[in-house]
Design a protein around this motif. Sequence first.
Motif, short mmCIF file in Angstrom:
data_model
loop_
_atom_site.label_atom_id
_atom_site.label_comp_id
_atom_site.label_asym_id
_atom_site.label_seq_id
_atom_site.Cartn_x
_atom_site.Cartn_y
_atom_site.Cartn_z
N TYR A 186 3.88 -131.74 -32.82
CA TYR A 186 3.02 -130.72 -33.42
C TYR A 186 2.41 -131.22 -34.72
O TYR A 186 2.96 -132.11 -35.38
CB TYR A 186 3.81 -129.44 -33.66
CG TYR A 186 4.42 -128.87 -32.39
CD1 TYR A 186 3.66 -128.07 -31.55
CD2 TYR A 186 5.74 -129.17 -32.04
CE1 TYR A 186 4.19 -127.57 -30.38
CE2 TYR A 186 6.29 -128.66 -30.87
CZ TYR A 186 5.51 -127.86 -30.04
OH TYR A 186 6.05 -127.36 -28.87
N ASP B 86 1.27 -128.83 -37.14
CA ASP B 86 1.30 -127.76 -38.15
C ASP B 86 2.74 -127.41 -38.48
O ASP B 86 3.68 -127.72 -37.74
CB ASP B 86 0.54 -126.53 -37.66
CG ASP B 86 1.19 -125.90 -36.45
OD1 ASP B 86 1.74 -126.65 -35.60
OD2 ASP B 86 1.18 -124.66 -36.34
N ASN C 154 4.21 -124.61 -38.40
CA ASN C 154 4.80 -123.60 -37.51
C ASN C 154 5.12 -124.13 -36.12
O ASN C 154 5.59 -123.38 -35.27
CB ASN C 154 3.86 -122.40 -37.40
CG ASN C 154 3.66 -121.71 -38.73
OD1 ASN C 154 4.57 -121.60 -39.54
ND2 ASN C 154 2.42 -121.27 -38.97
N ASN C 155 4.82 -125.42 -35.90
CA ASN C 155 5.07 -126.04 -34.60
C ASN C 155 4.40 -125.27 -33.46
O ASN C 155 4.99 -125.00 -32.41
CB ASN C 155 6.57 -126.15 -34.33
CG ASN C 155 7.25 -127.17 -35.24
OD1 ASN C 155 6.60 -128.06 -35.79
ND2 ASN C 155 8.55 -127.03 -35.42
N THR C 156 3.12 -124.96 -33.67
CA THR C 156 2.37 -124.24 -32.63
C THR C 156 1.17 -125.03 -32.12
O THR C 156 0.69 -124.76 -31.03
CB THR C 156 1.86 -122.89 -33.17
OG1 THR C 156 1.04 -123.12 -34.32
CG2 THR C 156 3.03 -121.98 -33.55
N LEU C 157 0.70 -126.01 -32.91
CA LEU C 157 -0.50 -126.77 -32.53
C LEU C 157 -0.12 -128.20 -32.18
O LEU C 157 0.51 -128.90 -32.99
CB LEU C 157 -1.51 -126.77 -33.67
CG LEU C 157 -2.09 -125.39 -34.07
CD1 LEU C 157 -2.96 -125.52 -35.31
CD2 LEU C 157 -2.88 -124.78 -32.91
N SER C 158 -0.50 -128.64 -31.00
CA SER C 158 -0.16 -129.99 -30.54
C SER C 158 -1.16 -131.01 -31.08
O SER C 158 -2.22 -130.67 -31.63
CB SER C 158 -0.19 -130.03 -29.01
OG SER C 158 -1.53 -129.92 -28.54
N GLU D 183 -4.72 -130.75 -30.25
CA GLU D 183 -5.52 -129.71 -30.90
C GLU D 183 -5.98 -130.10 -32.31
O GLU D 183 -6.37 -129.24 -33.10
CB GLU D 183 -4.71 -128.41 -30.95
CG GLU D 183 -4.44 -127.83 -29.56
CD GLU D 183 -3.49 -126.64 -29.58
OE1 GLU D 183 -3.98 -125.50 -29.50
OE2 GLU D 183 -2.26 -126.87 -29.69
N ASP E 165 4.49 -125.71 -45.90
CA ASP E 165 3.93 -124.37 -45.73
C ASP E 165 2.72 -124.14 -46.62
O ASP E 165 1.87 -123.29 -46.33
CB ASP E 165 5.00 -123.30 -46.03
CG ASP E 165 6.05 -123.23 -44.94
OD1 ASP E 165 5.75 -123.70 -43.81
OD2 ASP E 165 7.16 -122.73 -45.19
#
Length: 458
Positions: free
Chosen positions: A120, A122, A124-128, A131, A326
């Motif tokens: 990831y 980001d 928050n570990n949401t964007l690979s 992306e 963050d």
Amino acid sequence: MVYRKSFIFIFIAMTLLFSSACSLKTEASLENQIPTFEEVKEITPEVKLKVPVSLSLRKFPHPFESILAVANDIDGTAYQDFIEIHRFLNTTQHTTMGYGLGLDISDSFWMYNVNNKKGYIDANNTLSWQEQISYFKGGDWNTPYFSKEIKHFINAGWIDSIHSFGDFSRNNYKDIQFKREHAVKAVEELEKEDIKIKVWINHGNAANVQNFGGRYKSTEYQQGDVPNTAGYHTDLTIPYGIEFLWDSKGDNKIGHNSMIFPVTLKDGQKIWGFKRYTHKIKDDKYLWQWDIYNLHNQLSKEHLDKIVDQNWYSIIANHMGNSIDDRTLPYSAIEAFTRLKKYQDEGKILVARTSRLLEYNRCHQFIEYEAFQADTDIDIYIKGINDPQRGFFVPIIDQIRGITFYTGTADNVKIYINTTEIPQEEIQINYKDGVPISAGITWHKPDSTDYSQNIFSE
């Protein structure tokens, strides 16, 4: 009546004889009748004799003693992180990192992203990694991704470099994804959208065969400037407008008297290479400094003082988007940029986007000009830039902003590009510049506009 006619005849005859006698005066006597310049000047003091005069160039725009750019690689950057980073760096608005600094720091971009790295980008570990911000989605030139946003930020000045045509890095570096058609379609798109980019920064591992200009064993994989290879594209890229190249070679010196050096590509074309500070050497080992968690080392007080003391140019390479903090940037980087801002406020280091630093460096190094002076009046004629790599050209005013001449005691200065006078509001007279007065073309106006607002209202 006869008497009157005789008188007229005698008068005419005497006049002719007098004129004839005057014509017999010697050349020497005529010279004695010509007034000197000093005599004319006493009668008409507005007459001024302008004579050629030799003027020296100030190295950097007044009042600065050095100039620095942060040349950021877009690797691992999510779109929202890009926005927040540049709101902090370029605007004076309130951000998650505090109030913005209003610095002129620009970024790079990709046309494509085919990186197959897992993980990831980001906090928050949401964007690979797939992306990351890029113009097209993946390697498909028919699918726009952040195309409108990237065009917007190029026009705004938040982006001024291309980090090769894209992120073609692969876990297996032999898994080559780049094809010449990627370059063809990218250049077509840039030209269609009237996007002008002069600065190319190579990227990534050996799967990035679109890289070019390397002259080292570690860059033998590069095909970008090698005709008859699948990765060849400089026959398109250089005519499109690329003039400055980072050729993948790191640098362990924080500054130089000039950042540019000549490069002849493998297809014979000529371009300018430039240096970027990437690492230091300790115990014969490379210690890479170009990640955001080492920015405070790159912009340390020791380094900044050295740049100022040596009157150097400096270009810092970094990867600001690789933060997992963050706050987007870690505290150490925030403090480093704040320190850099202080050096600019004190008139020590001018912070400039990469393209502006490189253009100033080139024009200052190869400018041709002549000057003429009468009393405290000076006319300076900039004939052009005699660029040994790209050829002679007559610059536009934005290319020579900051160029400054020491004019002695003269403070009534006119500057011309060829024979076109630069408006007086674009001329800066510096009375407090050591012993002599200096005069030059104003630097680019500061711009702290928050260009992240109303992106799609254009």
